[in-house]
Design a protein around this motif. Structure first.
Motif, PDB file in Angstrom:
ATOM      1  N   LEU A 154       1.267   4.832  15.374  1.00  0.00           N
ATOM      2  CA  LEU A 154       0.876   6.379  15.987  1.00  0.00           C
ATOM      3  C   LEU A 154       2.426   6.885  16.493  1.00  0.00           C
ATOM      4  CD1 LEU A 154      -2.584   6.455  17.472  1.00  0.00           C
ATOM      5  CD2 LEU A 154      -1.718   7.300  15.278  1.00  0.00           C
ATOM      6  N   HIS A 155       3.014   5.996  17.346  1.00  0.00           N
ATOM      7  CA  HIS A 155       4.208   6.507  18.134  1.00  0.00           C
ATOM      8  C   HIS A 155       5.306   6.724  16.824  1.00  0.00           C
ATOM      9  CE1 HIS A 155       7.627   7.058  20.821  1.00  0.00           C
ATOM     10  NE2 HIS A 155       8.169   5.900  20.073  1.00  0.00           N
ATOM     11  N   ALA A 156       5.374   5.892  15.944  1.00  0.00           N
ATOM     12  CA  ALA A 156       6.285   5.971  15.021  1.00  0.00           C
ATOM     13  C   ALA A 156       6.209   7.068  14.026  1.00  0.00           C
ATOM     14  CB  ALA A 156       6.248   4.837  14.128  1.00  0.00           C
ATOM     15  N   LYS A 157       4.852   7.503  13.660  1.00  0.00           N
ATOM     16  CA  LYS A 157       4.498   8.654  13.038  1.00  0.00           C
ATOM     17  C   LYS A 157       5.058  10.153  13.664  1.00  0.00           C
ATOM     18  CE  LYS A 157       0.765   6.963  10.097  1.00  0.00           C
ATOM     19  NZ  LYS A 157      -0.477   6.991   9.840  1.00  0.00           N
ATOM     20  N   SER A 158       4.614  10.072  15.212  1.00  0.00           N
ATOM     21  CA  SER A 158       5.213  11.173  16.007  1.00  0.00           C
ATOM     22  C   SER A 158       6.350  11.284  15.938  1.00  0.00           C
ATOM     23  CB  SER A 158       4.151  11.092  17.213  1.00  0.00           C
ATOM     24  OG  SER A 158       4.791   9.993  17.916  1.00  0.00           O
ATOM     25  N   VAL A 159       7.309  10.320  15.988  1.00  0.00           N
ATOM     26  CA  VAL A 159       8.819  10.443  16.205  1.00  0.00           C
ATOM     27  C   VAL A 159       9.307  10.692  14.853  1.00  0.00           C
ATOM     28  CG1 VAL A 159      10.826   9.144  16.391  1.00  0.00           C
ATOM     29  CG2 VAL A 159       9.079   8.671  17.997  1.00  0.00           C
ATOM     30  N   ALA A 160       8.699  10.461  13.548  1.00  0.00           N
ATOM     31  CA  ALA A 160       9.147  10.718  12.416  1.00  0.00           C
ATOM     32  C   ALA A 160       8.617  12.298  12.206  1.00  0.00           C
ATOM     33  CB  ALA A 160       8.422  10.051  11.283  1.00  0.00           C
TER      34      ALA A 160
ATOM     35  N   ALA B  20       8.581  14.591  14.487  1.00  0.00           N
ATOM     36  CA  ALA B  20       9.421  15.307  15.508  1.00  0.00           C
ATOM     37  C   ALA B  20      11.004  15.424  14.489  1.00  0.00           C
ATOM     38  CB  ALA B  20       9.609  14.723  16.745  1.00  0.00           C
ATOM     39  N   ALA B  21      11.454  14.285  13.782  1.00  0.00           N
ATOM     40  CA  ALA B  21      12.622  14.502  13.085  1.00  0.00           C
ATOM     41  C   ALA B  21      12.427  15.369  11.920  1.00  0.00           C
ATOM     42  CB  ALA B  21      12.936  12.919  12.648  1.00  0.00           C
ATOM     43  N   ARG B  22      11.512  15.422  11.391  1.00  0.00           N
ATOM     44  CA  ARG B  22      11.168  16.157  10.191  1.00  0.00           C
ATOM     45  C   ARG B  22      11.153  17.663  10.508  1.00  0.00           C
ATOM     46  NH1 ARG B  22       6.905  12.164   7.920  1.00  0.00           N
ATOM     47  NH2 ARG B  22       8.389  11.144   6.330  1.00  0.00           N
ATOM     48  N   SER B  23      10.710  17.983  11.927  1.00  0.00           N
ATOM     49  CA  SER B  23      10.592  19.352  12.413  1.00  0.00           C
ATOM     50  C   SER B  23      11.992  19.735  12.577  1.00  0.00           C
ATOM     51  CB  SER B  23       9.736  19.361  13.771  1.00  0.00           C
ATOM     52  OG  SER B  23       8.469  19.049  13.404  1.00  0.00           O
ATOM     53  N   LEU B  24      12.710  18.953  13.216  1.00  0.00           N
ATOM     54  CA  LEU B  24      14.289  19.269  13.491  1.00  0.00           C
ATOM     55  C   LEU B  24      15.012  19.449  12.464  1.00  0.00           C
ATOM     56  CD1 LEU B  24      14.894  16.707  16.474  1.00  0.00           C
ATOM     57  CD2 LEU B  24      14.940  19.095  16.840  1.00  0.00           C
ATOM     58  N   TRP B  25      14.666  18.431  11.310  1.00  0.00           N
ATOM     59  CA  TRP B  25      15.224  18.831  10.239  1.00  0.00           C
ATOM     60  C   TRP B  25      15.133  20.230   9.452  1.00  0.00           C
ATOM     61  CZ3 TRP B  25      18.984  16.521   6.719  1.00  0.00           C
ATOM     62  CH2 TRP B  25      18.726  16.984   5.543  1.00  0.00           C
ATOM     63  N   ASP B  26      13.868  20.750   9.677  1.00  0.00           N
ATOM     64  CA  ASP B  26      13.539  21.901   9.040  1.00  0.00           C
ATOM     65  C   ASP B  26      14.085  22.919   9.945  1.00  0.00           C
ATOM     66  OD1 ASP B  26      11.867  21.084   7.159  1.00  0.00           O
ATOM     67  OD2 ASP B  26      10.099  20.944   8.233  1.00  0.00           O
ATOM     68  N   GLU B  27      13.875  22.967  11.388  1.00  0.00           N
ATOM     69  CA  GLU B  27      14.712  23.915  12.309  1.00  0.00           C
ATOM     70  C   GLU B  27      16.367  23.857  12.525  1.00  0.00           C
ATOM     71  OE1 GLU B  27      12.643  23.315  16.165  1.00  0.00           O
ATOM     72  OE2 GLU B  27      10.689  22.901  15.283  1.00  0.00           O
ATOM     73  N   LEU B  28      16.869  22.764  12.041  1.00  0.00           N
ATOM     74  CA  LEU B  28      18.144  22.727  12.151  1.00  0.00           C
ATOM     75  C   LEU B  28      19.081  22.477  10.778  1.00  0.00           C
ATOM     76  CD1 LEU B  28      18.381  20.465  15.416  1.00  0.00           C
ATOM     77  CD2 LEU B  28      18.597  22.934  15.341  1.00  0.00           C
ATOM     78  N   PRO B  29      18.862  23.466   9.837  1.00  0.00           N
ATOM     79  CA  PRO B  29      19.537  23.196   8.642  1.00  0.00           C
ATOM     80  C   PRO B  29      21.249  23.147   8.742  1.00  0.00           C
ATOM     81  CG  PRO B  29      18.885  25.649   8.976  1.00  0.00           C
ATOM     82  CD  PRO B  29      18.762  24.975  10.004  1.00  0.00           C
ATOM     83  N   GLY B  30      21.622  22.262   7.932  1.00  0.00           N
ATOM     84  CA  GLY B  30      23.107  21.844   7.937  1.00  0.00           C
ATOM     85  C   GLY B  30      23.605  20.776   9.089  1.00  0.00           C
ATOM     86  N   LEU B  31      22.552  20.178   9.789  1.00  0.00           N
ATOM     87  CA  LEU B  31      22.843  19.168  10.445  1.00  0.00           C
ATOM     88  C   LEU B  31      21.958  17.918  10.178  1.00  0.00           C
ATOM     89  CD1 LEU B  31      22.423  20.950  14.234  1.00  0.00           C
ATOM     90  CD2 LEU B  31      24.564  20.155  12.791  1.00  0.00           C
ATOM     91  N   ARG B  32      22.731  16.733  10.381  1.00  0.00           N
ATOM     92  CA  ARG B  32      22.254  15.567  10.129  1.00  0.00           C
ATOM     93  C   ARG B  32      21.137  15.112  10.990  1.00  0.00           C
ATOM     94  NH1 ARG B  32      26.313  10.917   9.507  1.00  0.00           N
ATOM     95  NH2 ARG B  32      26.722  11.888   7.655  1.00  0.00           N
TER      96      ARG B  32
ATOM     97  N   GLY C 254      13.679   4.560  16.569  1.00  0.00           N
ATOM     98  CA  GLY C 254      12.882   5.110  17.533  1.00  0.00           C
ATOM     99  C   GLY C 254      13.573   6.364  18.040  1.00  0.00           C
ATOM    100  N   THR C 255      14.754   6.425  17.781  1.00  0.00           N
ATOM    101  CA  THR C 255      15.653   7.321  18.344  1.00  0.00           C
ATOM    102  C   THR C 255      16.148   8.507  17.671  1.00  0.00           C
ATOM    103  OG1 THR C 255      16.481   5.725  20.071  1.00  0.00           O
ATOM    104  CG2 THR C 255      17.744   7.947  19.889  1.00  0.00           C
ATOM    105  N   ILE C 256      15.925   9.623  17.993  1.00  0.00           N
ATOM    106  CA  ILE C 256      16.310  10.907  16.886  1.00  0.00           C
ATOM    107  C   ILE C 256      17.767  11.194  17.360  1.00  0.00           C
ATOM    108  CG2 ILE C 256      15.933  13.019  16.056  1.00  0.00           C
ATOM    109  CD1 ILE C 256      13.164  12.509  17.009  1.00  0.00           C
ATOM    110  N   ILE C 257      18.687  11.325  16.190  1.00  0.00           N
ATOM    111  CA  ILE C 257      20.112  11.604  16.735  1.00  0.00           C
ATOM    112  C   ILE C 257      20.254  12.840  15.741  1.00  0.00           C
ATOM    113  CG2 ILE C 257      22.486  10.913  16.090  1.00  0.00           C
ATOM    114  CD1 ILE C 257      21.454   7.975  16.578  1.00  0.00           C
ATOM    115  N   VAL C 258      20.683  13.893  16.453  1.00  0.00           N
ATOM    116  CA  VAL C 258      21.350  15.091  15.619  1.00  0.00           C
ATOM    117  C   VAL C 258      22.703  15.273  15.547  1.00  0.00           C
ATOM    118  CG1 VAL C 258      20.939  17.819  15.300  1.00  0.00           C
ATOM    119  CG2 VAL C 258      18.902  16.020  16.086  1.00  0.00           C
TER     120      VAL C 258
END
Length: 109
Positions: free
Chosen positions: A5-11, A13-25, A31-35
């Motif tokens: 469940l934790h892995a899914k919630s982190v994933a 969150a990463a997908r949401s950031l991907w959608d919200e921050l176009p042009g960034l990696r 388990g850590t999100i790096i932008v």
């Protein structure tokens, strides 16, 4: 179960950031999100007029095909998984298909 469940919630969150921050990696590492800015990613390729950008994502077991470049991004992102085939769009002027499994596995057959 809790780890899954934790892995899914982190994933998610990463997908949401991907959608919200176009042009960034957006990377998910241990388990850590790096932008961070993409040093040579799709936004640079669109400036060069590269019509198709293919991402082989072995971690997620998928191939992404980015097409329709605009300044700094691609308008179309198609995702293909094992059991599917993909190829370039007709606008490229050539036709072929590749097996997703073959590309992910790096196999010759």
């Amino acid at each position: 179960m809790a780890g899954t469940l934790h892995a899914k919630s982190v994933a998610n969150a990463a997908r949401s950031l991907w959608d919200e921050l176009p042009g960034l990696r957006v990377e998910l590492l241990n388990g850590t999100i790096i932008v961070s800015p993409v040093p040579d990613g799709p936004h640079q390729l669109t400036r060069s007029g590269i019509p198709v950008y293919v991402v082989v994502d072995r971690r997620h077991d998928e191939v992404q095909v980015l097409t329709d470049p605009v300044v700094g991004d691609y308008r179309t992102r198609s995702v293909y998984r094992r059991g599917q085939s993909f190829g370039p769009p007709a606008s490229v002027g050539i036709q072929f298909e590749l097996s997703v499994a073959r590309v992910l596995d790096g196999g010759d057959g």
